[in-house]
Design a protein around this motif. Sequence first.
Motif, PDB file in Angstrom:
ATOM      1  N   ALA A 265       0.830  -1.209   0.000  1.00  0.00           N
ATOM      2  CA  ALA A 265       0.000   0.000   0.000  1.00  0.00           C
ATOM      3  C   ALA A 265       0.866   1.261   0.000  1.00  0.00           C
ATOM      4  O   ALA A 265       0.550   2.247  -0.672  1.00  0.00           O
ATOM      5  N   ALA A 266       1.979   1.236   0.744  1.00  0.00           N
ATOM      6  CA  ALA A 266       2.860   2.402   0.819  1.00  0.00           C
ATOM      7  C   ALA A 266       3.548   2.682  -0.512  1.00  0.00           C
ATOM      8  O   ALA A 266       3.858   3.836  -0.843  1.00  0.00           O
ATOM      9  N   SER A 267       3.778   1.615  -1.300  1.00  0.00           N
ATOM     10  CA  SER A 267       4.449   1.784  -2.589  1.00  0.00           C
ATOM     11  C   SER A 267       3.477   2.075  -3.726  1.00  0.00           C
ATOM     12  O   SER A 267       3.887   2.145  -4.893  1.00  0.00           O
ATOM     13  N   GLY A 268       2.175   2.238  -3.408  1.00  0.00           N
ATOM     14  CA  GLY A 268       1.187   2.565  -4.424  1.00  0.00           C
ATOM     15  C   GLY A 268       0.571   1.375  -5.123  1.00  0.00           C
ATOM     16  O   GLY A 268      -0.154   1.535  -6.108  1.00  0.00           O
ATOM     17  N   GLY A 269       0.829   0.164  -4.631  1.00  0.00           N
ATOM     18  CA  GLY A 269       0.241  -1.025  -5.225  1.00  0.00           C
ATOM     19  C   GLY A 269      -1.164  -1.273  -4.706  1.00  0.00           C
ATOM     20  O   GLY A 269      -1.725  -0.480  -3.945  1.00  0.00           O
ATOM     21  N   THR A 270      -1.742  -2.411  -5.132  1.00  0.00           N
ATOM     22  CA  THR A 270      -3.095  -2.795  -4.703  1.00  0.00           C
ATOM     23  C   THR A 270      -2.993  -4.025  -3.814  1.00  0.00           C
ATOM     24  O   THR A 270      -2.866  -5.147  -4.319  1.00  0.00           O
ATOM     25  N   PRO A 271      -3.028  -3.854  -2.494  1.00  0.00           N
ATOM     26  CA  PRO A 271      -2.897  -5.012  -1.605  1.00  0.00           C
ATOM     27  C   PRO A 271      -4.136  -5.892  -1.634  1.00  0.00           C
ATOM     28  O   PRO A 271      -5.230  -5.442  -1.986  1.00  0.00           O
ATOM     29  N   LEU A 272      -3.948  -7.153  -1.264  1.00  0.00           N
ATOM     30  CA  LEU A 272      -5.060  -8.101  -1.237  1.00  0.00           C
ATOM     31  C   LEU A 272      -6.091  -7.692  -0.189  1.00  0.00           C
ATOM     32  O   LEU A 272      -7.292  -7.811  -0.404  1.00  0.00           O
ATOM     33  N   MET A 273      -5.630  -7.212   0.968  1.00  0.00           N
ATOM     34  CA  MET A 273      -6.513  -6.726   2.035  1.00  0.00           C
ATOM     35  C   MET A 273      -6.108  -5.299   2.377  1.00  0.00           C
ATOM     36  O   MET A 273      -4.969  -5.050   2.787  1.00  0.00           O
ATOM     37  N   ASN A 274      -7.014  -4.379   2.219  1.00  0.00           N
ATOM     38  CA  ASN A 274      -6.736  -2.967   2.486  1.00  0.00           C
ATOM     39  C   ASN A 274      -6.795  -2.728   3.993  1.00  0.00           C
ATOM     40  O   ASN A 274      -7.875  -2.690   4.587  1.00  0.00           O
ATOM     41  N   LEU A 275      -5.632  -2.579   4.623  1.00  0.00           N
ATOM     42  CA  LEU A 275      -5.587  -2.417   6.075  1.00  0.00           C
ATOM     43  C   LEU A 275      -6.157  -1.081   6.531  1.00  0.00           C
ATOM     44  O   LEU A 275      -6.435  -0.904   7.721  1.00  0.00           O
ATOM     45  N   ALA A 276      -6.357  -0.146   5.591  1.00  0.00           N
ATOM     46  CA  ALA A 276      -6.987   1.127   5.952  1.00  0.00           C
ATOM     47  C   ALA A 276      -8.425   0.927   6.413  1.00  0.00           C
ATOM     48  O   ALA A 276      -8.989   1.778   7.111  1.00  0.00           O
ATOM     49  N   LEU A 277      -9.027  -0.202   6.059  1.00  0.00           N
ATOM     50  CA  LEU A 277     -10.384  -0.515   6.527  1.00  0.00           C
ATOM     51  C   LEU A 277     -10.474  -0.487   8.044  1.00  0.00           C
ATOM     52  O   LEU A 277     -11.477  -0.053   8.617  1.00  0.00           O
ATOM     53  N   PHE A 278      -9.426  -0.978   8.694  1.00  0.00           N
ATOM     54  CA  PHE A 278      -9.476  -1.147  10.145  1.00  0.00           C
ATOM     55  C   PHE A 278      -9.245   0.172  10.888  1.00  0.00           C
ATOM     56  O   PHE A 278      -9.275   0.194  12.120  1.00  0.00           O
ATOM     57  N   GLN A 279      -9.019   1.268  10.145  1.00  0.00           N
ATOM     58  CA  GLN A 279      -8.977   2.585  10.778  1.00  0.00           C
ATOM     59  C   GLN A 279     -10.385   3.091  11.079  1.00  0.00           C
ATOM     60  O   GLN A 279     -10.550   4.029  11.856  1.00  0.00           O
ATOM     61  N   HIS A 280     -11.398   2.481  10.445  1.00  0.00           N
ATOM     62  CA  HIS A 280     -12.796   2.802  10.763  1.00  0.00           C
ATOM     63  C   HIS A 280     -13.199   1.975  11.993  1.00  0.00           C
ATOM     64  O   HIS A 280     -13.196   0.738  11.936  1.00  0.00           O
ATOM     65  N   ARG A 281     -13.520   2.645  13.061  1.00  0.00           N
ATOM     66  CA  ARG A 281     -13.789   1.948  14.320  1.00  0.00           C
ATOM     67  C   ARG A 281     -14.891   0.915  14.181  1.00  0.00           C
ATOM     68  O   ARG A 281     -14.770  -0.218  14.676  1.00  0.00           O
ATOM     69  N   GLN A 282     -15.969   1.261  13.500  1.00  0.00           N
ATOM     70  CA  GLN A 282     -17.092   0.336  13.403  1.00  0.00           C
ATOM     71  C   GLN A 282     -16.719  -0.910  12.610  1.00  0.00           C
ATOM     72  O   GLN A 282     -17.119  -2.021  12.959  1.00  0.00           O
TER      73      GLN A 282
END
Length: 484
Positions: A265-282
């Motif tokens: 994700a940091a290198s601009g690629g498309t990860p299999l699981m977007n860890l940014a999802l877990f920044q949403h508390r719900q």
Amino acid sequence: MIDTPPPPLSLSARYGTRYRWLLLLSVMIGVMASIMSSTIVNVAIPGMSHYFGLGQERAQWVSSGFMVAMTVSMLTTPWLLSRYGYRRTYVGTMVLLLAGGITGGLANHFPVVLAARVAEGLAAGVVQPIPAIIILRAFEPHEQGRASGIFGMGVVLAPAVGPSIGGVLVDLFGWRSIFFMVVPFCIASIWLAYKFVPVTAPGGAVAARSSGLDWGGLALGTLGTLCLLNGLVELRGDAPLQAATLLACAGLAFGAFIAWQRRLAASGGTPLMNLALFQHRQFAMGSIVAFIYGTALFGSTYLLPVYMQVGLHLSASLVGTILLPAGIVLAFTIAGVGRLADRQPTWLLVCIGLALLAVSFALMVVLRLDSAIWLLAAFAVIGRVGLGFILPSLNLGSMRPLERTLIPQGASAINFLRMLGGAAGVSLCAIVLEWRLAAHGDSLANAATSAARLAAFDEVFLLLAGLCALAICAAWQLREKRAP
């Protein structure tokens, strides 16, 4: 001057307001076929083992291979949808499921049967997150609960009715008929897909083209899942060192998977699981609930029949009769709660469901050999009502706060975690049961039912009740924070 033909009408314009329901029906049939293929094969394992001369360990791979393939392939759904669009992805999974069913039914060698089951598992894993994505994209917020309820009702009836039909088919036509059972469902779903499933994405969104598939993440996720499942199985045997090694490898693989996803994700690629999802508390709290819920659900699915047959000495046919009303109640509860989810807070419905599930497990400890059968059926119904509150509410509560572009990733991740929890739940219940039986001086090999054996089962039920209570703490965090 040559008149150019008018552009073709969109599917929603062609079919009007009923289009979204036709779309839901199209994907529901395919998901029902995939779920049926996962549950119904257990009926055919004895006949298959006799035909191929298999031992229990090799025969079990028919189910385990499907489970591993299904769990891991869920992570590829967002990439496939963005790369190939909804219609091609959905039709492709149905063709793969159809090919797996026909190949498995015609196979004369066990490796071919196993390969067919893995193919069916891959198809089932890709297709299962798609309905949640469609519900959140194609339906208005005030309709999403009702759509989830109707979809859940249909999907729950598939595993409830499937094994009964499968048992009749095996008796009449043999184990091969189980594989052919998905064929008419797959053909119907493919025909419906070409009529109602959009080429790009529902709800007016356009599926963006993505980069290549994250093969490194897929390899690490597959390795971690395989090591975890095999390590948990080895814990039930007499090889603690091998089990510890496999579980340690699983931990390392999942740790490397997370690090790889961050780096990509940091290198601009498309990860299999977007860890940014877990920044949403719900979403993060919903994922915790999904994992624990999967553990309790799949664990109890294993434990209840064993408890009834081995602990209470009930016949297999009577066990099916006792659980049938609970399955029917579950289907209708999901439909009713789906409508509630459009008007009531989803976190409250999830908490109610988890509380009912915990109560149903805790009530099992009052049963004894001379207890009335209706009590057992009633406690099972309470648990299924609890499941009916959770199923349509959890996905909505977890993914409504996400941006539309993150919904496919969210549906994929939460389904993956639920299945991972489910796979762990079966082994957890088996391991704890054997441990408590040994502590009480009993074993499942003994023919007679003892008070010690019932006490061991009671302790496992209390463990599941405790897990559900723990999940309530996470479900409470699904509440939306009020704006200051």
